[in-house]
Design a protein around this motif. Structure first.
Motif, PDB file in Angstrom:
ATOM      1  N   ALA A  98       0.750  -1.144   0.091  1.00 18.22           N
ATOM      2  CA  ALA A  98      -0.079   0.172  -0.001  1.00 18.22           C
ATOM      3  C   ALA A  98       0.934   1.214  -0.020  1.00 18.22           C
ATOM      4  O   ALA A  98       0.510   2.297  -0.986  1.00 18.22           O
ATOM      5  CB  ALA A  98      -0.880  -0.094   1.193  1.00 18.22           C
ATOM      6  N   ALA A  99       1.827   1.184   0.669  1.00 19.05           N
ATOM      7  CA  ALA A  99       2.889   2.423   0.891  1.00 19.05           C
ATOM      8  C   ALA A  99       3.382   2.540  -0.430  1.00 19.05           C
ATOM      9  O   ALA A  99       3.619   3.870  -1.117  1.00 19.05           O
ATOM     10  CB  ALA A  99       4.036   2.256   2.047  1.00 19.05           C
ATOM     11  N   GLN A 100       3.832   1.699  -1.294  1.00 19.28           N
ATOM     12  CA  GLN A 100       4.381   1.827  -2.501  1.00 19.28           C
ATOM     13  C   GLN A 100       3.305   2.307  -3.526  1.00 19.28           C
ATOM     14  O   GLN A 100       3.800   3.210  -4.278  1.00 19.28           O
ATOM     15  CB  GLN A 100       4.994   0.367  -3.064  1.00 19.28           C
ATOM     16  CG  GLN A 100       6.021  -0.152  -2.548  1.00 19.28           C
ATOM     17  CD  GLN A 100       6.509  -1.369  -3.065  1.00 19.28           C
ATOM     18  OE1 GLN A 100       5.953  -2.545  -2.501  1.00 19.28           O
ATOM     19  NE2 GLN A 100       7.412  -1.443  -3.939  1.00 19.28           N
ATOM     20  N   VAL A 101       2.044   2.119  -3.354  1.00 14.52           N
ATOM     21  CA  VAL A 101       0.866   2.448  -4.314  1.00 14.52           C
ATOM     22  C   VAL A 101       0.989   4.015  -3.954  1.00 14.52           C
ATOM     23  O   VAL A 101       0.601   4.736  -5.029  1.00 14.52           O
ATOM     24  CB  VAL A 101      -0.324   1.831  -4.259  1.00 14.52           C
ATOM     25  CG1 VAL A 101      -1.483   2.464  -4.597  1.00 14.52           C
ATOM     26  CG2 VAL A 101      -0.130   0.453  -4.527  1.00 14.52           C
ATOM     27  N   PHE A 102       0.931   4.510  -2.683  1.00 15.32           N
ATOM     28  CA  PHE A 102       0.810   6.018  -2.579  1.00 15.32           C
ATOM     29  C   PHE A 102       2.093   6.687  -3.176  1.00 15.32           C
ATOM     30  O   PHE A 102       1.752   7.727  -3.610  1.00 15.32           O
ATOM     31  CB  PHE A 102       0.745   6.106  -1.003  1.00 15.32           C
ATOM     32  CG  PHE A 102      -0.620   5.757  -0.466  1.00 15.32           C
ATOM     33  CD1 PHE A 102      -1.875   6.591  -0.845  1.00 15.32           C
ATOM     34  CD2 PHE A 102      -0.815   4.464   0.607  1.00 15.32           C
ATOM     35  CE1 PHE A 102      -3.066   6.229  -0.472  1.00 15.32           C
ATOM     36  CE2 PHE A 102      -2.125   4.378   0.989  1.00 15.32           C
ATOM     37  CZ  PHE A 102      -3.326   5.154   0.749  1.00 15.32           C
ATOM     38  N   ARG A 103       3.205   6.136  -2.614  1.00 15.10           N
ATOM     39  CA  ARG A 103       4.413   6.703  -3.388  1.00 15.10           C
ATOM     40  C   ARG A 103       4.271   6.949  -4.869  1.00 15.10           C
ATOM     41  O   ARG A 103       4.673   7.905  -5.057  1.00 15.10           O
ATOM     42  CB  ARG A 103       5.408   5.774  -2.947  1.00 15.10           C
ATOM     43  CG  ARG A 103       6.990   6.530  -3.361  1.00 15.10           C
ATOM     44  CD  ARG A 103       8.058   5.808  -2.851  1.00 15.10           C
ATOM     45  NE  ARG A 103       8.241   4.515  -3.380  1.00 15.10           N
ATOM     46  CZ  ARG A 103       8.887   3.514  -3.020  1.00 15.10           C
ATOM     47  NH1 ARG A 103       9.647   3.639  -2.324  1.00 15.10           N
ATOM     48  NH2 ARG A 103       8.764   2.261  -3.891  1.00 15.10           N
ATOM     49  N   GLU A 104       3.545   5.911  -5.712  1.00 19.83           N
ATOM     50  CA  GLU A 104       3.703   5.899  -7.009  1.00 19.83           C
ATOM     51  C   GLU A 104       2.865   7.085  -7.226  1.00 19.83           C
ATOM     52  O   GLU A 104       2.714   7.688  -8.334  1.00 19.83           O
ATOM     53  CB  GLU A 104       3.240   4.655  -7.491  1.00 19.83           C
ATOM     54  CG  GLU A 104       4.525   3.539  -7.501  1.00 19.83           C
ATOM     55  CD  GLU A 104       4.022   2.018  -7.847  1.00 19.83           C
ATOM     56  OE1 GLU A 104       2.457   1.961  -8.184  1.00 19.83           O
ATOM     57  OE2 GLU A 104       4.643   1.221  -7.806  1.00 19.83           O
ATOM     58  N   ALA A 105       1.937   7.234  -6.476  1.00 23.69           N
ATOM     59  CA  ALA A 105       0.553   8.291  -6.879  1.00 23.69           C
ATOM     60  C   ALA A 105       1.351   9.811  -6.151  1.00 23.69           C
ATOM     61  O   ALA A 105       0.729  10.687  -6.168  1.00 23.69           O
ATOM     62  CB  ALA A 105      -0.501   8.050  -5.994  1.00 23.69           C
ATOM     63  N   ARG A 106       2.802   9.892  -5.941  1.00 25.56           N
ATOM     64  CA  ARG A 106       3.384  11.036  -5.705  1.00 25.56           C
ATOM     65  C   ARG A 106       3.425  11.352  -4.083  1.00 25.56           C
ATOM     66  O   ARG A 106       3.473  12.316  -3.701  1.00 25.56           O
ATOM     67  CB  ARG A 106       3.122  12.066  -6.311  1.00 25.56           C
ATOM     68  CG  ARG A 106       3.602  11.962  -7.834  1.00 25.56           C
ATOM     69  CD  ARG A 106       3.831  12.928  -8.812  1.00 25.56           C
ATOM     70  NE  ARG A 106       3.771  12.788 -10.116  1.00 25.56           N
ATOM     71  CZ  ARG A 106       4.935  12.137 -10.537  1.00 25.56           C
ATOM     72  NH1 ARG A 106       6.093  11.669 -10.143  1.00 25.56           N
ATOM     73  NH2 ARG A 106       5.130  11.828 -11.940  1.00 25.56           N
ATOM     74  N   ALA A 107       2.696  10.711  -3.144  1.00 23.63           N
ATOM     75  CA  ALA A 107       2.793  10.825  -1.978  1.00 23.63           C
ATOM     76  C   ALA A 107       4.393  10.750  -0.990  1.00 23.63           C
ATOM     77  O   ALA A 107       4.796   9.935  -1.721  1.00 23.63           O
ATOM     78  CB  ALA A 107       1.771  10.089  -1.267  1.00 23.63           C
ATOM     79  N   GLN A 108       4.733  11.631  -0.250  1.00 18.92           N
ATOM     80  CA  GLN A 108       5.952  11.229   0.384  1.00 18.92           C
ATOM     81  C   GLN A 108       5.620  10.139   1.453  1.00 18.92           C
ATOM     82  O   GLN A 108       4.527  10.251   2.327  1.00 18.92           O
ATOM     83  CB  GLN A 108       6.240  12.409   1.197  1.00 18.92           C
ATOM     84  CG  GLN A 108       6.590  13.719   0.342  1.00 18.92           C
ATOM     85  CD  GLN A 108       7.962  13.351  -0.406  1.00 18.92           C
ATOM     86  OE1 GLN A 108       9.000  12.833   0.205  1.00 18.92           O
ATOM     87  NE2 GLN A 108       7.976  13.664  -1.684  1.00 18.92           N
TER      88      GLN A 108
END
Length: 167
Positions: A98-108
Motif C-alpha cells: 500500500a505504501a508503494q502505491v501511495f508513493r507511486e501516486a506521488r505521496a511522500q
C-alpha cells in the motif's frame, strides 16, 4: 481498497511498525515531529497512517497520536484466524504494498520502525538476528520483517530503538 484511497490523494504517508511491547510515546512523538520538520509542515496537507492495528504497543500508541491530531488512519489488522502464524507477515507485506502505491501516486512515504527486543521466552533465534553489530539480543520478529520489506521496496525507513531495552 487502496486504489480507492489513492483517489483521495494523501500528501504524506507514515507506515508504522513496532512491537506490541513498545510503550515509549515520547520517542514516537519525536519521530513523527522529526518527519514533519523534514517534510516542511506547510507541505503536509493530508497525512495518513498505515497501521497494523494491534490493540497494544506501537500500533496502538501511533493510532492514538494520529486520532488526537485529527489525522486519518488506514488499519491493516492481521487475519490470524485465516492465516495462522503467517498473518502478521502477510499483513506487513500488504502495508508495504500500500505504501508503494501511495508513493507511486506521488505521496511522500516514510516507514517508522519502533524496535524493542524480542520477548518470546526460549526464542530459537535469540543471539542470531541482530539489527546492527554490537547490539545484544534480537528484535521483535514482526517489526524486523516489516522494516526489511519496506527497505527492500525502497521506502525511506527510520528505525527507533526503545530507549531502555532490558539488556
Amino acid at each position: 481498497m487502496i486504489a480507492e484511497m489513492i483517489q483521495e490523494s494523501f500528501s504524506h504517508v507514515v507506515l508504522v511498525t513496532g512491537s506490541r511491547s513498545w510503550n515509549d510515546e515520547k520517542s514516537m512523538c519525536e519521530t513523527f515531529n522529526d518527519a514533519w520538520r523534514e517534510w516542511g509542515p506547510e507541505n503536509v496537507t493530508r497525512p495518513v497512517l498505515l497501521s497494523g492495528h494491534s490493540p497494544k504497543g506501537a500500533d496502538s500508541i501511533a493510532e492514538l497520536l494520529w486520532e488526537d491530531a485529527g489525522f486519518e488512519i488506514i488499519p491493516f489488522p492481521a487475519d490470524w484466524s485465516t492465516c495462522g502464524r503467517t498473518a502478521g507477515f502477510q499483513r506487513n507485506q500488504e502495508m508495504v504494498d500500500a505504501a508503494q502505491v501511495f508513493r507511486e501516486a506521488r505521496a511522500q512515504v516514510l516507514c517508522t520502525a519502533f524496535l524493542d527486543l524480542c520477548r518470546r521466552p526460549g526464542c530459537p533465534q535469540r543471539g542470531q538476528e541482530q539489527l546492527m553489530p554490537h547490539t545484544p539480543g534480537h528484535f521483535s520478529h514482526g517489526t524486523i520483517h516489516c522494516r526489511s520489506r519496506a527497505r527492500a521496496a525502497g521506502i525511506k525507513t527510520t528505525s527507533v530503538l526503545h530507549p531502555s531495552p532490558p539488556f
